[in-house]
Design a protein around this motif. Structure first.
Motif, PDB file in Angstrom:
ATOM      1  N   LEU A 262     -53.308  23.035 -35.738  1.00 35.87           N
ATOM      2  CA  LEU A 262     -52.031  23.269 -35.554  1.00 35.87           C
ATOM      3  C   LEU A 262     -51.621  22.784 -33.475  1.00 35.87           C
ATOM      4  O   LEU A 262     -50.890  22.586 -33.395  1.00 35.87           O
ATOM      5  CB  LEU A 262     -51.251  24.558 -35.636  1.00 35.87           C
ATOM      6  CG  LEU A 262     -51.541  24.847 -36.732  1.00 35.87           C
ATOM      7  CD1 LEU A 262     -50.688  26.199 -36.686  1.00 35.87           C
ATOM      8  CD2 LEU A 262     -50.955  23.812 -37.907  1.00 35.87           C
ATOM      9  N   ALA A 263     -52.476  22.091 -33.317  1.00 36.11           N
ATOM     10  CA  ALA A 263     -53.078  22.150 -32.035  1.00 36.11           C
ATOM     11  C   ALA A 263     -51.914  20.700 -31.543  1.00 36.11           C
ATOM     12  O   ALA A 263     -51.991  20.014 -32.421  1.00 36.11           O
ATOM     13  CB  ALA A 263     -54.535  21.473 -31.213  1.00 36.11           C
ATOM     14  N   GLN A 264     -51.167  20.926 -30.552  1.00 40.62           N
ATOM     15  CA  GLN A 264     -50.137  20.401 -29.749  1.00 40.62           C
ATOM     16  C   GLN A 264     -50.803  19.070 -29.274  1.00 40.62           C
ATOM     17  O   GLN A 264     -51.537  19.855 -27.955  1.00 40.62           O
ATOM     18  CB  GLN A 264     -48.961  20.613 -29.736  1.00 40.62           C
ATOM     19  CG  GLN A 264     -48.588  21.322 -30.242  1.00 40.62           C
ATOM     20  CD  GLN A 264     -47.723  20.499 -31.645  1.00 40.62           C
ATOM     21  OE1 GLN A 264     -47.144  19.705 -31.568  1.00 40.62           O
ATOM     22  NE2 GLN A 264     -48.192  21.261 -32.565  1.00 40.62           N
ATOM     23  N   GLY A 265     -51.500  18.254 -29.699  1.00 39.99           N
ATOM     24  CA  GLY A 265     -52.091  17.181 -28.319  1.00 39.99           C
ATOM     25  C   GLY A 265     -53.283  17.304 -29.102  1.00 39.99           C
ATOM     26  O   GLY A 265     -53.654  17.766 -29.785  1.00 39.99           O
ATOM     27  N   PRO A 266     -54.031  17.332 -27.146  1.00 43.30           N
ATOM     28  CA  PRO A 266     -55.625  17.402 -27.515  1.00 43.30           C
ATOM     29  C   PRO A 266     -56.045  17.851 -27.471  1.00 43.30           C
ATOM     30  O   PRO A 266     -55.828  19.870 -27.137  1.00 43.30           O
ATOM     31  CB  PRO A 266     -56.447  16.299 -26.407  1.00 43.30           C
ATOM     32  CG  PRO A 266     -55.184  15.512 -25.999  1.00 43.30           C
ATOM     33  CD  PRO A 266     -54.143  16.128 -26.016  1.00 43.30           C
ATOM     34  N   ARG A 267     -57.128  18.726 -29.093  1.00 45.22           N
ATOM     35  CA  ARG A 267     -57.152  20.283 -28.974  1.00 45.22           C
ATOM     36  C   ARG A 267     -58.510  20.952 -28.912  1.00 45.22           C
ATOM     37  O   ARG A 267     -59.183  19.911 -27.815  1.00 45.22           O
ATOM     38  CB  ARG A 267     -58.159  19.944 -30.351  1.00 45.22           C
ATOM     39  CG  ARG A 267     -57.063  19.750 -31.519  1.00 45.22           C
ATOM     40  CD  ARG A 267     -58.291  19.506 -33.343  1.00 45.22           C
ATOM     41  NE  ARG A 267     -57.276  18.880 -33.776  1.00 45.22           N
ATOM     42  CZ  ARG A 267     -57.763  18.882 -35.335  1.00 45.22           C
ATOM     43  NH1 ARG A 267     -59.211  19.098 -35.439  1.00 45.22           N
ATOM     44  NH2 ARG A 267     -56.695  18.165 -36.460  1.00 45.22           N
ATOM     45  N   PHE A 348     -48.411  30.168 -25.048  1.00 43.20           N
ATOM     46  CA  PHE A 348     -48.452  30.538 -26.189  1.00 43.20           C
ATOM     47  C   PHE A 348     -49.329  29.562 -27.044  1.00 43.20           C
ATOM     48  O   PHE A 348     -48.748  28.947 -27.645  1.00 43.20           O
ATOM     49  CB  PHE A 348     -47.291  30.390 -27.019  1.00 43.20           C
ATOM     50  CG  PHE A 348     -46.282  31.198 -26.805  1.00 43.20           C
ATOM     51  CD1 PHE A 348     -45.781  32.729 -26.406  1.00 43.20           C
ATOM     52  CD2 PHE A 348     -45.337  30.679 -25.581  1.00 43.20           C
ATOM     53  CE1 PHE A 348     -44.752  32.479 -26.592  1.00 43.20           C
ATOM     54  CE2 PHE A 348     -44.263  31.224 -24.546  1.00 43.20           C
ATOM     55  CZ  PHE A 348     -44.145  32.566 -25.026  1.00 43.20           C
ATOM     56  N   PRO A 349     -51.230  29.823 -26.963  1.00 42.70           N
ATOM     57  CA  PRO A 349     -51.866  29.418 -27.837  1.00 42.70           C
ATOM     58  C   PRO A 349     -51.707  29.077 -29.175  1.00 42.70           C
ATOM     59  O   PRO A 349     -51.247  30.967 -29.105  1.00 42.70           O
ATOM     60  CB  PRO A 349     -53.014  29.345 -27.147  1.00 42.70           C
ATOM     61  CG  PRO A 349     -52.691  30.996 -26.718  1.00 42.70           C
ATOM     62  CD  PRO A 349     -51.453  30.873 -25.995  1.00 42.70           C
ATOM     63  N   THR A 350     -52.094  28.500 -30.113  1.00 46.25           N
ATOM     64  CA  THR A 350     -52.449  29.428 -31.490  1.00 46.25           C
ATOM     65  C   THR A 350     -53.737  30.406 -31.243  1.00 46.25           C
ATOM     66  O   THR A 350     -55.167  30.366 -30.348  1.00 46.25           O
ATOM     67  CB  THR A 350     -52.874  28.116 -32.522  1.00 46.25           C
ATOM     68  OG1 THR A 350     -52.000  27.152 -32.008  1.00 46.25           O
ATOM     69  CG2 THR A 350     -53.209  28.331 -33.852  1.00 46.25           C
ATOM     70  N   ILE A 351     -53.628  31.133 -31.849  1.00 49.37           N
ATOM     71  CA  ILE A 351     -55.046  32.171 -32.023  1.00 49.37           C
ATOM     72  C   ILE A 351     -55.985  32.147 -33.372  1.00 49.37           C
ATOM     73  O   ILE A 351     -55.579  31.929 -34.239  1.00 49.37           O
ATOM     74  CB  ILE A 351     -54.635  33.646 -32.351  1.00 49.37           C
ATOM     75  CG1 ILE A 351     -53.165  33.741 -30.603  1.00 49.37           C
ATOM     76  CG2 ILE A 351     -55.240  34.644 -32.025  1.00 49.37           C
ATOM     77  CD1 ILE A 351     -54.287  33.817 -29.444  1.00 49.37           C
ATOM     78  N   SER A 352     -57.462  32.180 -32.792  1.00 51.11           N
ATOM     79  CA  SER A 352     -57.987  31.908 -34.224  1.00 51.11           C
ATOM     80  C   SER A 352     -59.051  33.709 -33.967  1.00 51.11           C
ATOM     81  O   SER A 352     -59.435  34.349 -32.445  1.00 51.11           O
ATOM     82  CB  SER A 352     -59.337  31.047 -34.244  1.00 51.11           C
ATOM     83  OG  SER A 352     -59.919  30.772 -33.223  1.00 51.11           O
ATOM     84  N   MET A 353     -59.175  33.879 -34.723  1.00 52.41           N
ATOM     85  CA  MET A 353     -60.223  35.722 -34.611  1.00 52.41           C
ATOM     86  C   MET A 353     -61.192  35.565 -36.131  1.00 52.41           C
ATOM     87  O   MET A 353     -60.689  35.130 -36.941  1.00 52.41           O
ATOM     88  CB  MET A 353     -59.561  36.776 -34.897  1.00 52.41           C
ATOM     89  CG  MET A 353     -57.774  36.920 -33.638  1.00 52.41           C
ATOM     90  SD  MET A 353     -57.146  38.456 -33.609  1.00 52.41           S
ATOM     91  CE  MET A 353     -58.101  39.352 -33.608  1.00 52.41           C
ATOM     92  N   GLY A 354     -62.006  36.664 -36.028  1.00 54.09           N
ATOM     93  CA  GLY A 354     -62.687  36.763 -37.164  1.00 54.09           C
ATOM     94  C   GLY A 354     -61.916  37.745 -37.814  1.00 54.09           C
ATOM     95  O   GLY A 354     -61.470  38.758 -38.132  1.00 54.09           O
ATOM     96  N   ALA A 355     -62.134  37.381 -39.635  1.00 58.33           N
ATOM     97  CA  ALA A 355     -61.565  38.164 -40.467  1.00 58.33           C
ATOM     98  C   ALA A 355     -61.159  40.103 -40.176  1.00 58.33           C
ATOM     99  O   ALA A 355     -60.200  41.039 -39.973  1.00 58.33           O
ATOM    100  CB  ALA A 355     -60.957  38.403 -41.796  1.00 58.33           C
ATOM    101  N   ILE A 356     -62.629  40.601 -39.410  1.00 60.85           N
ATOM    102  CA  ILE A 356     -62.816  42.001 -38.983  1.00 60.85           C
ATOM    103  C   ILE A 356     -62.350  43.077 -38.043  1.00 60.85           C
ATOM    104  O   ILE A 356     -61.622  43.693 -38.241  1.00 60.85           O
ATOM    105  CB  ILE A 356     -64.035  42.276 -38.914  1.00 60.85           C
ATOM    106  CG1 ILE A 356     -64.430  43.614 -39.480  1.00 60.85           C
ATOM    107  CG2 ILE A 356     -64.691  41.809 -38.345  1.00 60.85           C
ATOM    108  CD1 ILE A 356     -64.840  44.424 -41.007  1.00 60.85           C
ATOM    109  N   GLY A 357     -61.605  41.356 -37.483  1.00 56.78           N
ATOM    110  CA  GLY A 357     -60.896  42.031 -35.834  1.00 56.78           C
ATOM    111  C   GLY A 357     -59.536  42.280 -36.353  1.00 56.78           C
ATOM    112  O   GLY A 357     -58.600  42.903 -35.491  1.00 56.78           O
TER     113      GLY A 357
END
Length: 495
Positions: A262-267, A348-357
């Motif tokens: 979903l990154a806008q522009g270069p990742r 407001f960056p897109t967030i990623s996490m481990g599912a356990i979190g």
């Protein structure tokens, strides 16, 4: 020490009070209190609450027995000083746990035995001797609120398997103890369950911070830990830890991969990693691979604490570096604070996490939903409905924990029980001929090859004397303003 054989010992009566599992962890507050009071002595509860939970348990056991055409449960007279907990008359004795009362009486009673038809799928016409299983996990303290669903999920599995006649016809008695992420308490819980209460395996271990203590105990005693949080690399480095699905670090890769799309522009991918746990160091070491697999440039990698009240300076660093995918190696409450701190900077960056979190409670946060949060998991997303394994999970949780929210942690607890179930199906003839022993469980686990648990897992493979095969697969989940969804459905992404 060689593997212990449960058939050489009588069941300690203290273990029997763990039949409070029949009252569950997913229902009322009384259910939770009863398990804490009977299971570990850390909490206090009045006898009325214990009896309320026990009455609920008795009703459910009676209904299950009636459905199988078996006699209804009968109450067993307690030993002096013990709370009255109705259990099936053919299941087990009742005695004073002695947990919270110094010098409390503890008795031992021989478990009943019987013969049943051999074969994996043969119906249980008579209950065999009970099998005692243990679970240690963080319910309080650091990450407790995040991973507590593991307890609910395993409790639901135990109630479900007992309603189906037991684990290869052996009623399950479950001891669930809170360790608060304290390694000393993990060790104490292990010793209590394995050495004092007659448990033959640990199931659904929830120790993302204290994994080293659990691994040390399992390897010392040669007792398996069957499923659990599966967050640290220890799960694929020890011959006595048996994960339910994909490798831990691959799950973290998956969250970054899905978020970066979903990154806008270069990742560009950055990382907050906690300083409280060894798994966070693993995240730091692995993160360049995560970014590479996501096709993103590597941004700042920042050490933070789970207890920080504010993350504004760290967010400023990420914003200045142009990070548009931010992995939060934090628990749920810390992640909420981090996103809030970033929002104060209009970041407001897109967030990623481990599912356990991310627990069901934390997932209600408006900030995590607004930013869109992506999770990677080693087992199928709990939101799916199209495989037999996940369908059984939904049916059981609706029946035995209707007031508890489902989340990925609950599914991990359930999947841990299903992994044990699959293992004992491999040695069903031996299991139905006598007591369940630690060695039988190990023998069954070592026979599992590409075990998918009816669609819950991308596959689990174990071999005697070797760590689990690291399955390089993940399942993706997305959290947004509409709630959770499975990014790729019930299909794993494998490398």
């Amino acid at each position: 020490m060689p593997p212990r054989n449960a058939s050489t010992r009588r069941l300690p009566a203290a273990a029997v009070l763990a039949l409070a599992l029949l009252a569950g962890c997913g229902g009322s507050r009384a259910d939770h209190a009863a398990i804490e009071a009977v299971g570990n002595g850390y909490g206090s509860v009045n006898e009325r609450d214990i009896r309320a939970a026990a009455d609920l348990a008795a009703g459910e056991v009676a209904a299950a027995a009636a459905a199988r055409g078996a006699p209804a449960p009968a109450a067993v007279a307690p030993v002096a000083g013990a709370p009255t907990v109705p259990v099936p008359a053919s299941n087990a004795p009742v005695a004073n746990s002695g947990d919270s009362t110094p010098g409390g009486n503890t008795a031992s009673v021989d478990a009943p035995t019987g013969s049943v038809p051999a074969g994996t799928g043969a119906a249980c016409t008579q209950q065999l001797s009970p099998v005692v299983l243990g679970q240690t996990l963080a319910v309080s303290g650091l990450v407790g609120a995040t991973i507590g669903g593991l307890r609910n999920g395993l409790s639901v599995w135990a109630k479900d398997i007992n309603a189906r006649g037991g684990l290869q016809c052996h009623p399950v008695q479950l001891i669930q103890l809170d360790d608060g992420s304290d390694p000393a308490r993990v060790t104490a819980n292990w010793n209590s369950m394995m050495h004092d209460r007659g448990a033959v395996a640990m199931v659904g271990g929830g120790v993302p911070i204290a994994i080293a203590a659990l691994r040390t105990a399992a390897e010392r005693d040669r007792v398996p830990v069957v499923g659990g949080d599966v967050t640290a690399e220890d799960w694929v480095r020890s011959p006595y830890l048996f994960p339910t699905g994909g490798a831990p670090l691959t799950s973290y890769d998956g969250g970054v991969i899905e978020a970066a799309k979903l990154a806008q522009g270069p990742r560009k991918a950055g990382l907050f990693y906690c300083v409280e746990a060894s798994i966070c160091t693993g995240l730091k070491t692995n993160y360049p691979r995560s970014a590479q697999r996501a096709g993103a440039a590597l941004g700042p990698i920042q050490a933070v604490s789970l207890t920080q009240p504010d993350y504004t300076s760290e967010c400023q660093l990420m914003k200045a570096a142009g990070v548009n995918t931010l992995f939060l190696g934090l628990d749920g409450s810390a992640s909420i604070r981090a996103v809030r701190s970033c929002a104060s900077l209009n970041y407001f960056p897109t967030i990623s996490m481990g599912a356990i979190g991310l627990s069901a409670a934390a997932s209600a946060d408006a900030g995590l939903r607004r930013n869109r949060t992506f999770l990677g998991s080693g087992v199928v997303p709990y939101t799916t409905t199209d495989t037999p394994g996940i369908q059984a999970f939904h049916v059981a949780t609706k029946r035995y924990a209707p007031s508890a929210p489902e989340d990925q942690q609950t599914l991990l607890g359930w999947a841990s029980g299903k992994l044990l179930e699959a293992a004992l199906a491999k040695v069903s003839a031996k299991v139905r001929a006598g007591d369940i022993t630690t060695q039988m469980i190990l023998d069954g686990l070592w026979q599992l090859k590409n075990e998918k648990l009816d669609g819950l897992s991308p596959g689990a493979t174990f071999a005697k004397g070797a760590p689990a095969k690291a399955i390089d697969c993940y399942y993706g989940l997305r959290l947004d303003v509409h709630g959770f969804a499975a990014v790729n459905g019930s299909k794993p992404v494998c490398f």
